[in-house]
Design a protein around this motif. Structure first.
Motif, PDB file in Angstrom:
ATOM      1  N   SER A 175      -2.377  -2.165  55.116  1.00 15.13           N
ATOM      2  CA  SER A 175      -2.204  -2.237  53.663  1.00 15.13           C
ATOM      3  C   SER A 175      -3.487  -1.848  52.942  1.00 15.13           C
ATOM      4  CB  SER A 175      -1.774  -3.651  53.258  1.00 15.13           C
ATOM      5  OG  SER A 175      -2.771  -4.605  53.585  1.00 15.13           O
ATOM      6  N   PHE A 176      -4.644  -2.199  53.512  1.00 16.39           N
ATOM      7  CA  PHE A 176      -5.919  -1.821  52.906  1.00 16.39           C
ATOM      8  C   PHE A 176      -6.106  -0.304  52.939  1.00 16.39           C
ATOM      9  CE2 PHE A 176     -10.585  -1.141  53.290  1.00 16.39           C
ATOM     10  CZ  PHE A 176     -10.929  -1.586  52.032  1.00 16.39           C
ATOM     11  N   MET A 177      -5.627   0.341  53.993  1.00 14.18           N
ATOM     12  CA  MET A 177      -5.731   1.802  54.073  1.00 14.18           C
ATOM     13  C   MET A 177      -4.827   2.476  53.038  1.00 14.18           C
ATOM     14  SD  MET A 177      -6.231   2.777  58.092  1.00 14.18           S
ATOM     15  CE  MET A 177      -5.183   1.545  58.829  1.00 14.18           C
ATOM     16  N   ILE A 178      -3.674   1.889  52.772  1.00 14.38           N
ATOM     17  CA  ILE A 178      -2.812   2.413  51.703  1.00 14.38           C
ATOM     18  C   ILE A 178      -3.510   2.275  50.356  1.00 14.38           C
ATOM     19  CG2 ILE A 178      -0.610   2.074  50.498  1.00 14.38           C
ATOM     20  CD1 ILE A 178       0.545   1.155  53.190  1.00 14.38           C
ATOM     21  N   PHE A 179      -4.185   1.154  50.165  1.00 11.46           N
ATOM     22  CA  PHE A 179      -4.969   0.946  48.945  1.00 11.46           C
ATOM     23  C   PHE A 179      -6.073   2.002  48.819  1.00 11.46           C
ATOM     24  CE2 PHE A 179      -8.931  -1.142  47.385  1.00 11.46           C
ATOM     25  CZ  PHE A 179      -8.613  -1.158  46.043  1.00 11.46           C
ATOM     26  N   LEU A 180      -6.754   2.294  49.917  1.00  4.84           N
ATOM     27  CA  LEU A 180      -7.794   3.334  49.896  1.00  4.84           C
ATOM     28  C   LEU A 180      -7.198   4.699  49.579  1.00  4.84           C
ATOM     29  CD1 LEU A 180     -10.144   2.485  52.919  1.00  4.84           C
ATOM     30  CD2 LEU A 180     -10.578   2.143  50.487  1.00  4.84           C
ATOM     31  N   LEU A 181      -5.992   4.966  50.062  1.00  5.43           N
ATOM     32  CA  LEU A 181      -5.337   6.237  49.762  1.00  5.43           C
ATOM     33  C   LEU A 181      -5.084   6.373  48.262  1.00  5.43           C
ATOM     34  CD1 LEU A 181      -3.993   8.847  50.704  1.00  5.43           C
ATOM     35  CD2 LEU A 181      -1.871   7.551  51.031  1.00  5.43           C
ATOM     36  N   VAL A 182      -4.630   5.294  47.629  1.00  2.86           N
ATOM     37  CA  VAL A 182      -4.421   5.307  46.177  1.00  2.86           C
ATOM     38  C   VAL A 182      -5.744   5.573  45.456  1.00  2.86           C
ATOM     39  CG1 VAL A 182      -3.714   3.917  44.192  1.00  2.86           C
ATOM     40  CG2 VAL A 182      -2.427   3.784  46.324  1.00  2.86           C
ATOM     41  N   ILE A 183      -6.810   4.932  45.923  1.00  3.85           N
ATOM     42  CA  ILE A 183      -8.136   5.143  45.344  1.00  3.85           C
ATOM     43  C   ILE A 183      -8.563   6.606  45.492  1.00  3.85           C
ATOM     44  CG2 ILE A 183     -10.577   4.575  45.596  1.00  3.85           C
ATOM     45  CD1 ILE A 183      -9.116   2.371  44.264  1.00  3.85           C
ATOM     46  N   LEU A 184      -8.303   7.184  46.664  1.00  3.79           N
ATOM     47  CA  LEU A 184      -8.661   8.588  46.899  1.00  3.79           C
ATOM     48  C   LEU A 184      -7.911   9.524  45.955  1.00  3.79           C
ATOM     49  CD1 LEU A 184      -8.881   8.943  50.799  1.00  3.79           C
ATOM     50  CD2 LEU A 184     -10.701   9.421  49.151  1.00  3.79           C
ATOM     51  N   ILE A 185      -6.618   9.285  45.781  1.00  4.19           N
ATOM     52  CA  ILE A 185      -5.818  10.137  44.892  1.00  4.19           C
ATOM     53  C   ILE A 185      -6.342  10.062  43.460  1.00  4.19           C
ATOM     54  CG2 ILE A 185      -3.519  10.453  43.885  1.00  4.19           C
ATOM     55  CD1 ILE A 185      -2.381   9.474  46.574  1.00  4.19           C
ATOM     56  N   TYR A 186      -6.648   8.846  43.003  1.00  7.19           N
ATOM     57  CA  TYR A 186      -7.172   8.703  41.644  1.00  7.19           C
ATOM     58  C   TYR A 186      -8.552   9.361  41.530  1.00  7.19           C
ATOM     59  CZ  TYR A 186      -8.498   6.642  37.202  1.00  7.19           C
ATOM     60  OH  TYR A 186      -8.907   6.468  35.899  1.00  7.19           O
ATOM     61  N   SER A 187      -9.375   9.214  42.575  1.00  4.88           N
ATOM     62  CA  SER A 187     -10.702   9.833  42.544  1.00  4.88           C
ATOM     63  C   SER A 187     -10.594  11.347  42.457  1.00  4.88           C
ATOM     64  CB  SER A 187     -11.492   9.437  43.793  1.00  4.88           C
ATOM     65  OG  SER A 187     -11.659   8.041  43.864  1.00  4.88           O
ATOM     66  N   CYS A 188      -9.603  11.914  43.146  1.00  8.51           N
ATOM     67  CA  CYS A 188      -9.388  13.362  43.062  1.00  8.51           C
ATOM     68  C   CYS A 188      -8.989  13.768  41.642  1.00  8.51           C
ATOM     69  CB  CYS A 188      -8.315  13.770  44.060  1.00  8.51           C
ATOM     70  SG  CYS A 188      -8.093  15.549  44.207  1.00  8.51           S
ATOM     71  N   MET A 189      -8.161  12.935  40.988  1.00  7.66           N
ATOM     72  CA  MET A 189      -7.795  13.206  39.598  1.00  7.66           C
ATOM     73  C   MET A 189      -9.020  13.137  38.690  1.00  7.66           C
ATOM     74  SD  MET A 189      -4.274  10.962  39.498  1.00  7.66           S
ATOM     75  CE  MET A 189      -4.176  11.083  37.715  1.00  7.66           C
ATOM     76  N   ARG A 190      -9.899  12.149  38.954  1.00  5.19           N
ATOM     77  CA  ARG A 190     -11.089  11.975  38.122  1.00  5.19           C
ATOM     78  C   ARG A 190     -12.046  13.151  38.258  1.00  5.19           C
ATOM     79  NH1 ARG A 190     -14.930  12.578  35.904  1.00  5.19           N
ATOM     80  NH2 ARG A 190     -16.494  11.121  35.083  1.00  5.19           N
ATOM     81  N   ILE A 191     -12.071  13.791  39.408  1.00  2.00           N
ATOM     82  CA  ILE A 191     -12.952  14.939  39.599  1.00  2.00           C
ATOM     83  C   ILE A 191     -12.661  16.026  38.569  1.00  2.00           C
ATOM     84  CG2 ILE A 191     -13.498  16.837  41.189  1.00  2.00           C
ATOM     85  CD1 ILE A 191     -13.070  14.800  43.475  1.00  2.00           C
ATOM     86  N   TRP A 192     -11.394  16.213  38.237  1.00  2.00           N
ATOM     87  CA  TRP A 192     -10.993  17.285  37.328  1.00  2.00           C
ATOM     88  C   TRP A 192     -10.725  16.804  35.906  1.00  2.00           C
ATOM     89  CZ3 TRP A 192     -11.588  22.059  39.193  1.00  2.00           C
ATOM     90  CH2 TRP A 192     -11.654  22.212  40.581  1.00  2.00           C
ATOM     91  N   LEU A 224     -14.621   3.321  37.591  1.00  2.04           N
ATOM     92  CA  LEU A 224     -14.932   1.913  37.808  1.00  2.04           C
ATOM     93  C   LEU A 224     -13.838   1.001  37.265  1.00  2.04           C
ATOM     94  CD1 LEU A 224     -16.991   0.068  39.044  1.00  2.04           C
ATOM     95  CD2 LEU A 224     -18.239   0.044  36.881  1.00  2.04           C
ATOM     96  N   ARG A 225     -13.306   1.332  36.099  1.00  2.16           N
ATOM     97  CA  ARG A 225     -12.212   0.524  35.538  1.00  2.16           C
ATOM     98  C   ARG A 225     -11.017   0.513  36.477  1.00  2.16           C
ATOM     99  NH1 ARG A 225     -12.066   2.634  29.272  1.00  2.16           N
ATOM    100  NH2 ARG A 225     -14.128   1.876  28.645  1.00  2.16           N
ATOM    101  N   PHE A 226     -10.671   1.706  36.988  1.00  2.00           N
ATOM    102  CA  PHE A 226      -9.524   1.781  37.889  1.00  2.00           C
ATOM    103  C   PHE A 226      -9.794   1.011  39.173  1.00  2.00           C
ATOM    104  CE2 PHE A 226      -7.046   3.757  41.266  1.00  2.00           C
ATOM    105  CZ  PHE A 226      -5.769   3.723  40.716  1.00  2.00           C
ATOM    106  N   SER A 245      -7.301  -1.973  40.070  1.00  2.00           N
ATOM    107  CA  SER A 245      -6.493  -1.776  41.278  1.00  2.00           C
ATOM    108  C   SER A 245      -6.859  -2.785  42.363  1.00  2.00           C
ATOM    109  CB  SER A 245      -6.670  -0.346  41.809  1.00  2.00           C
ATOM    110  OG  SER A 245      -8.031  -0.078  42.085  1.00  2.00           O
ATOM    111  N   SER A 246      -8.116  -3.204  42.429  1.00  2.00           N
ATOM    112  CA  SER A 246      -8.517  -4.222  43.416  1.00  2.00           C
ATOM    113  C   SER A 246      -7.847  -5.554  43.117  1.00  2.00           C
ATOM    114  CB  SER A 246     -10.034  -4.386  43.430  1.00  2.00           C
ATOM    115  OG  SER A 246     -10.669  -3.183  43.788  1.00  2.00           O
ATOM    116  N   ILE A 247      -7.824  -5.942  41.839  1.00  2.00           N
ATOM    117  CA  ILE A 247      -7.163  -7.192  41.457  1.00  2.00           C
ATOM    118  C   ILE A 247      -5.668  -7.121  41.755  1.00  2.00           C
ATOM    119  CG2 ILE A 247      -6.568  -8.694  39.509  1.00  2.00           C
ATOM    120  CD1 ILE A 247      -9.264  -7.895  38.262  1.00  2.00           C
TER     121      ILE A 247
END
Length: 423
Positions: free
Chosen positions: A295-312, A319-321, A325-327
């Motif tokens: 489940s933690f790896m699925i959480f990291l995947l969500v973080i990665l997808i959002y980070s990719c969106m933030r790049i562009w 940090l807000r996300f 998302s951690s909570i």
């Protein structure tokens, strides 16, 4: 925040996982502190920045100082209505009691050594107190007093709103990293990850063992390393996005492209770690720790997808996300019945392979006990299962639930045990 606090609090009634039980004793007060400061501090939508974290620590420290002063001045306030003569007598009595304690300790020990019957008489009081079984009530009362004083002190401190201090010119100046240095780092990192993926590709996604490793060696050899590298890459991405000075459009495009490539390689390594753990589960069964890691790896995947969106998309805030998302993730893993999922997966594996660890199911929360009952209905003759259920049924017969410790998960398991006919 309020929804998370209520959902985590309800887990004490609905769930019986001891790990989350102990964690929530610490997490819920922290969330309450954050919520109270949120509604009393003029944040101007800057709750994810350092001044708010400072405010949290300062508020907590000030609350404890207030409680300490309150307790120190409490006796003075209580004796304010007494005349000076009575107050002086009370002080002398307290001093006498304080002096008597060490003397009485020495004298009583000498008298007990001199006369065994006298020692037995004195020993009746501790035995009587032990027979009352009031340890839990004492702990609960102490916890109630502690939290009541902590919240009282915090509310007194937060009564007066304080404005956010103005940031200095140095603080307002955004730290920036040179784009050429950043590009060099990103290029070297991506070359290493590319080589790693190409070399390992023939078994990177393979669900079979390679190189003569056992299942345990194969999973453990790369799982933690890949997971750590993925988390390190997330830190690199968030840092570069926030601090790299992107001057020209060409530099900006290059940095964004290399960061996106880094996200892709991170996703590949995360998937590899996911598969390695999945192979390990198929060989040795499902456990709470393994499912939690998934489940933690699925959480990291969500973080990665959002980070990719933030790049562009520069307007997004990483940090807000991450905080929100951690909570949400922690609240969800408390709310979702992970223990029940572990039990169901192990029962399904038992139907397919005939392998199951009944003693591990017994070590889980009361969802594990329900799984043992389900297993008994499938195969009453499983080695050791009957004895295990008889012991748990005997515990259910003598169990006494007090009103302040009712747990629905425990009640459901005990009801199944009491209705179960063990031949």
């Amino acid at each position: 925040m309020i929804a998370s606090i209520w959902m985590l609090s309800s887990s004490f009634l609905l769930r019986s996982n001891m790990i989350f039980y102990m964690l929530n004793i610490l997490v819920i007060p922290v969330l309450v502190l954050v919520q109270l400061v949120l509604v009393t501090y003029p944040l101007h939508n800057q709750w994810h920045k350092w001044p708010f974290v400072q405010k949290l620590f300062l508020s907590a420290g000030a609350a404890f100082m207030y409680v300490a002063r309150f307790l120190m001045h409490g006796p003075k306030l209580a004796s304010r209505g007494l005349n000076e003569k009575t107050s002086a007598i009370l002080k002398k009595i307290l001093i006498g009691v304080a002096i008597s304690f060490p003397l009485l300790f020495v004298i009583i020990n000498l008298l007990v050594s001199a006369d065994q019957q006298f020692g037995e008489i004195l020993g009746t009081l501790p035995r009587w107190l032990t027979g009352l079984r009031i340890e839990e009530e004492i702990l609960r009362t102490a916890a109630i007093i502690f939290y009541a004083l902590a919240i009282f002190g915090l509310l007194q401190v937060l009564k007066k709103k304080q404005p956010i201090p103005e940031a200095s010119a140095e603080e307002k100046a955004k730290m920036s990293w040179d784009s050429v240095v950043s590009l060099t780092v990103l290029i070297l990192l991506n070359i290493v990850y590319l080589l790693f993926v190409v070399v390992q590709f023939k078994y990177f996604f393979s669900q079979t063992l390679q190189g003569g490793y056992t299942y345990a060696e194969f999973a453990r050899r790369g799982f933690f390393e890949l997971l750590f590298v993925t988390m390190l890459n997330l830190l690199i991405i968030s840092t570069f996005v926030s601090f790299v000075d992107m001057g020209s459009k060409t530099i900006k495009l290059l940095v964004r492209s290399l960061l996106t490539l880094l996200v892709f390689f991170s996703g590949v390594m995360l998937y590899s770690a996911f598969i390695r753990l999945f192979i390990y589960e198929e060989a040795y069964g499902f456990t709470f720790a393994r499912v939690l890691a998934h489940s933690f790896m699925i959480f990291l995947l969500v973080i990665l997808i959002y980070s990719c969106m933030r790049i562009w998309l520069e307007k997004l805030s990483l940090l807000r996300f991450y905080i929100i998302s951690s909570i949400i993730f922690y609240t969800l893993v408390n709310t979702v019945q992970l223990d029940r999922f572990v039990v169901e997966q192990n029962l399904q594996r038992y139907k397919e392979t005939g392998k199951i660890d009944i003693y591990y199911l017994d070590s889980l929360s009361y969802d594990g006990v329900e799984g043992l009952v389900d297993l008994y209905e499938l195969n009453p003759d499983h080695p050791g299962l009957k004895e295990l259920l008889q012991r748990r049924k005997q515990e259910a017969l003598i169990s006494e639930d007090k009103w302040n410790s009712i747990n629905l998960s425990k009640r459901n398991a005990e009801k199944l045990l009491l209705n179960l006919e063990i031949n």
